[in-house]
Write an enzyme that holds these catalytic residues in place. Structure first.
Site, PDB file in Angstrom:
ATOM      1  N   SER A   1       0.870  -1.183   0.000  1.00 15.18           N
ATOM      2  CA  SER A   1       0.000   0.000   0.000  1.00 15.18           C
ATOM      3  C   SER A   1       0.903   1.228   0.000  1.00 15.18           C
ATOM      4  O   SER A   1       2.077   1.139   0.369  1.00 15.18           O
ATOM      5  CB  SER A   1      -0.845  -0.005   1.284  1.00 15.18           C
ATOM      6  OG  SER A   1      -1.419   1.272   1.505  1.00 15.18           O
TER       7      SER A   1
ATOM      8  N   TYR B   1      -2.564  -1.104  10.447  1.00 13.41           N
ATOM      9  CA  TYR B   1      -2.497  -1.291   8.987  1.00 13.41           C
ATOM     10  C   TYR B   1      -1.153  -0.792   8.442  1.00 13.41           C
ATOM     11  O   TYR B   1      -0.477  -1.481   7.681  1.00 13.41           O
ATOM     12  CB  TYR B   1      -3.663  -0.541   8.337  1.00 13.41           C
ATOM     13  CG  TYR B   1      -3.756  -0.710   6.835  1.00 13.41           C
ATOM     14  CD1 TYR B   1      -4.350  -1.835   6.273  1.00 13.41           C
ATOM     15  CD2 TYR B   1      -3.252   0.257   5.962  1.00 13.41           C
ATOM     16  CE1 TYR B   1      -4.441  -1.987   4.890  1.00 13.41           C
ATOM     17  CE2 TYR B   1      -3.345   0.114   4.588  1.00 13.41           C
ATOM     18  CZ  TYR B   1      -3.948  -1.007   4.055  1.00 13.41           C
ATOM     19  OH  TYR B   1      -4.037  -1.160   2.687  1.00 13.41           O
TER      20      TYR B   1
HETATM   21  P1  NAD Z   1     -11.430  -5.754  -0.401  1.00 15.27           P
HETATM   22  O1  NAD Z   1     -11.930  -5.621   0.981  1.00 15.27           O
HETATM   23  O2  NAD Z   1     -12.312  -5.381  -1.527  1.00 15.27           O
HETATM   24  O3  NAD Z   1     -10.885  -7.226  -0.648  1.00 15.27           O
HETATM   25  C1  NAD Z   1     -10.050  -7.852   0.288  1.00 15.27           C
HETATM   26  C2  NAD Z   1     -10.139  -9.325   0.080  1.00 15.27           C
HETATM   27  O4  NAD Z   1      -9.320 -10.010   1.039  1.00 15.27           O
HETATM   28  C3  NAD Z   1     -11.568  -9.847   0.259  1.00 15.27           C
HETATM   29  O5  NAD Z   1     -11.865 -10.742  -0.785  1.00 15.27           O
HETATM   30  C4  NAD Z   1     -11.493 -10.570   1.609  1.00 15.27           C
HETATM   31  O6  NAD Z   1     -12.419 -11.627   1.731  1.00 15.27           O
HETATM   32  C5  NAD Z   1     -10.064 -11.091   1.555  1.00 15.27           C
HETATM   33  N1  NAD Z   1      -9.601 -11.518   2.870  1.00 15.27           N
HETATM   34  C6  NAD Z   1      -9.535 -10.798   4.008  1.00 15.27           C
HETATM   35  N2  NAD Z   1      -9.094 -11.577   5.016  1.00 15.27           N
HETATM   36  C7  NAD Z   1      -8.875 -12.803   4.498  1.00 15.27           C
HETATM   37  C8  NAD Z   1      -8.414 -14.031   5.031  1.00 15.27           C
HETATM   38  N3  NAD Z   1      -8.100 -14.153   6.330  1.00 15.27           N
HETATM   39  N4  NAD Z   1      -8.310 -15.108   4.220  1.00 15.27           N
HETATM   40  C9  NAD Z   1      -8.637 -14.994   2.905  1.00 15.27           C
HETATM   41  N5  NAD Z   1      -9.064 -13.853   2.337  1.00 15.27           N
HETATM   42  C10 NAD Z   1      -9.193 -12.779   3.133  1.00 15.27           C
HETATM   43  O7  NAD Z   1     -10.075  -4.920  -0.465  1.00 15.27           O
HETATM   44  P2  NAD Z   1      -9.209  -4.416  -1.715  1.00 15.27           P
HETATM   45  O8  NAD Z   1      -9.325  -2.959  -1.755  1.00 15.27           O
HETATM   46  O9  NAD Z   1      -9.479  -5.205  -2.927  1.00 15.27           O
HETATM   47  O10 NAD Z   1      -7.762  -4.742  -1.126  1.00 15.27           O
HETATM   48  C11 NAD Z   1      -6.916  -5.772  -1.603  1.00 15.27           C
HETATM   49  C12 NAD Z   1      -5.516  -5.514  -1.103  1.00 15.27           C
HETATM   50  O11 NAD Z   1      -5.063  -4.245  -1.580  1.00 15.27           O
HETATM   51  C13 NAD Z   1      -5.397  -5.459   0.426  1.00 15.27           C
HETATM   52  O12 NAD Z   1      -4.178  -6.061   0.824  1.00 15.27           O
HETATM   53  C14 NAD Z   1      -5.372  -3.963   0.711  1.00 15.27           C
HETATM   54  O13 NAD Z   1      -4.703  -3.651   1.908  1.00 15.27           O
HETATM   55  C15 NAD Z   1      -4.606  -3.468  -0.506  1.00 15.27           C
HETATM   56  N6  NAD Z   1      -4.830  -2.045  -0.778  1.00 15.27           N
HETATM   57  C16 NAD Z   1      -6.042  -1.577  -1.197  1.00 15.27           C
HETATM   58  C17 NAD Z   1      -6.190  -0.218  -1.454  1.00 15.27           C
HETATM   59  C18 NAD Z   1      -7.491   0.369  -1.920  1.00 15.27           C
HETATM   60  O14 NAD Z   1      -7.582   1.597  -2.042  1.00 15.27           O
HETATM   61  N7  NAD Z   1      -8.510  -0.403  -2.218  1.00 15.27           N
HETATM   62  C19 NAD Z   1      -5.108   0.650  -1.266  1.00 15.27           C
HETATM   63  C20 NAD Z   1      -3.896   0.135  -0.832  1.00 15.27           C
HETATM   64  C21 NAD Z   1      -3.759  -1.212  -0.596  1.00 15.27           C
END
Ligand code: NAD
Length: 261
Positions: free
Chosen positions: A145, A158
């Site tokens: 991130s 986080y």
């Molecule tokens: P999201 O909440 O849409 O998806 C996250 C996914 O992780 C979900 O499918 C959830 O079920 C899964 N998950 C969570 N805990 C789990 C576990 N214990 N076992 C298996 N699966 C699990 O989030 P996103 O925005 O798609 O984020 C995906 C990644 O990108 C994350 O690591 C997040 O930190 C990172 N990220 C996202 C953003 C953003 O703006 N969306 C920014 C920076 C980083």
């Protein structure tokens, strides 16, 4: 499209929605075979399977909690048993919740660290062990991130987890580089996924976020998926240990944008 990705086998954790689902769909467009991991959202994972099959790839949805030791083993076995090997492992699953640090329950700290950092370790360990024992030049992509670099009040757990991902990513990249295994991270900025749905539905919060993005747009999950496809492909064959920020410039100190300072 990257020709060398055709028929390669990938595991994508947290693939039932958001960035993980977009990466799975993109890997389908690359005609890869994908193990789509989900924790509870089977419907979203099945949707991703359909997207991949419609695009000419193969896929299977597999339930596993990636914060538990057995989760990574389940996913590795699914790749080996269904598709005969493993080439690319994407540690994407992650979560966050806002809580002031002085009031943060230990359980919140542990949950975020267990999923965002220990989950990345467990997934990487399973993939690396397979790559080493099978003398394979595999590829690992860790979802970090912008908060591996930018402090985030209210999200200390986080930020700590993503800071941990940064040095874990760099360390294993170095540890396995001479075997031809490549390990890279992606650092998304503000991406339009379910994790942000509430925030971006609120106009004030959306505008506050856009203020922090020099390109003045929220990213799409497909922007991140494109970076994952490139990192997985041979087009990035001399790249290891980096974090590729996909953030519209968020890490560039946006408050300086209009000549201030
Ligand atoms: P999201 O909440 O849409 O998806 C996250 C996914 O992780 C979900 O499918 C959830 O079920 C899964 N998950 C969570 N805990 C789990 C576990 N214990 N076992 C298996 N699966 C699990 O989030 P996103 O925005 O798609 O984020 C995906 C990644 O990108 C994350 O690591 C997040 O930190 C990172 N990220 C996202 C953003 C953003 O703006 N969306 C920014 C920076 C980083």
């Amino acid at each position: 499209m990257y020709a060398d990705l055709k028929n390669k086998v990938a595991v994508v954790t947290g693939g039932s929605k958001g960035i993980g689902q977009a990466i799975a769909a993109r890997f389908g467009q690359e005609h890869m075979s994908v193990v789509i991991n989900y924790r509870s959202d089977k419907t979203g994972a099945d949707e991703a399977v359909k997207m991949i099959e419609a695009n000419g790839g193969q896929a299977i949805a597999v339930q596993a909690d990636i914060s538990e030791e057995a989760g990574a083993t389940t996913l590795l076995n699914a790749a080996l048993n269904n598709f005969g090997g493993l080439d690319v492992w994407v540690n994407n699953a992650g979560m966050e919740n806002r809580v002031a640090t002085n009031e943060m329950p230990l359980a919140d700290w542990q949950r975020v660290l267990n999923i965002n950092l220990t989950g990345v370790f467990l997934g990487s360990r399973a993939a690396l062990d397979y790559f080493v024992k099978n003398d394979k030049q595999g590829n690992i992509i860790n979802m970090s991130s912008v908060h591996e670099q930018i402090p985030w009040p209210g999200f200390a757990h986080y930020a700590a987890s993503k800071g941990g991902v940064k040095l874990f990513n760099e360390t294993i990249a170095m540890e396995y580089a001479n075997r031809g295994v490549r390990v890279n991270a992606i650092g998304p900025g503000a991406i339009n996924t379910p994790i942000n749905a509430e925030k971006f539905a609120d106009k004030t919060q959306l505008n506050d976020t856009l203020e922090m993005v020099p390109m003045k747009r929220i990213g799409d999950p497909e922007d991140v998926a494109a970076a994952a496809a490139w990192l997985a492909s041979d087009q990035s064959s001399y790249v290891t240990g980096v974090t590729l920020f996909v953030d519209g410039g968020m890490t560039l100190y946006p408050s300086f944008q209009n000549g201030k300072g």
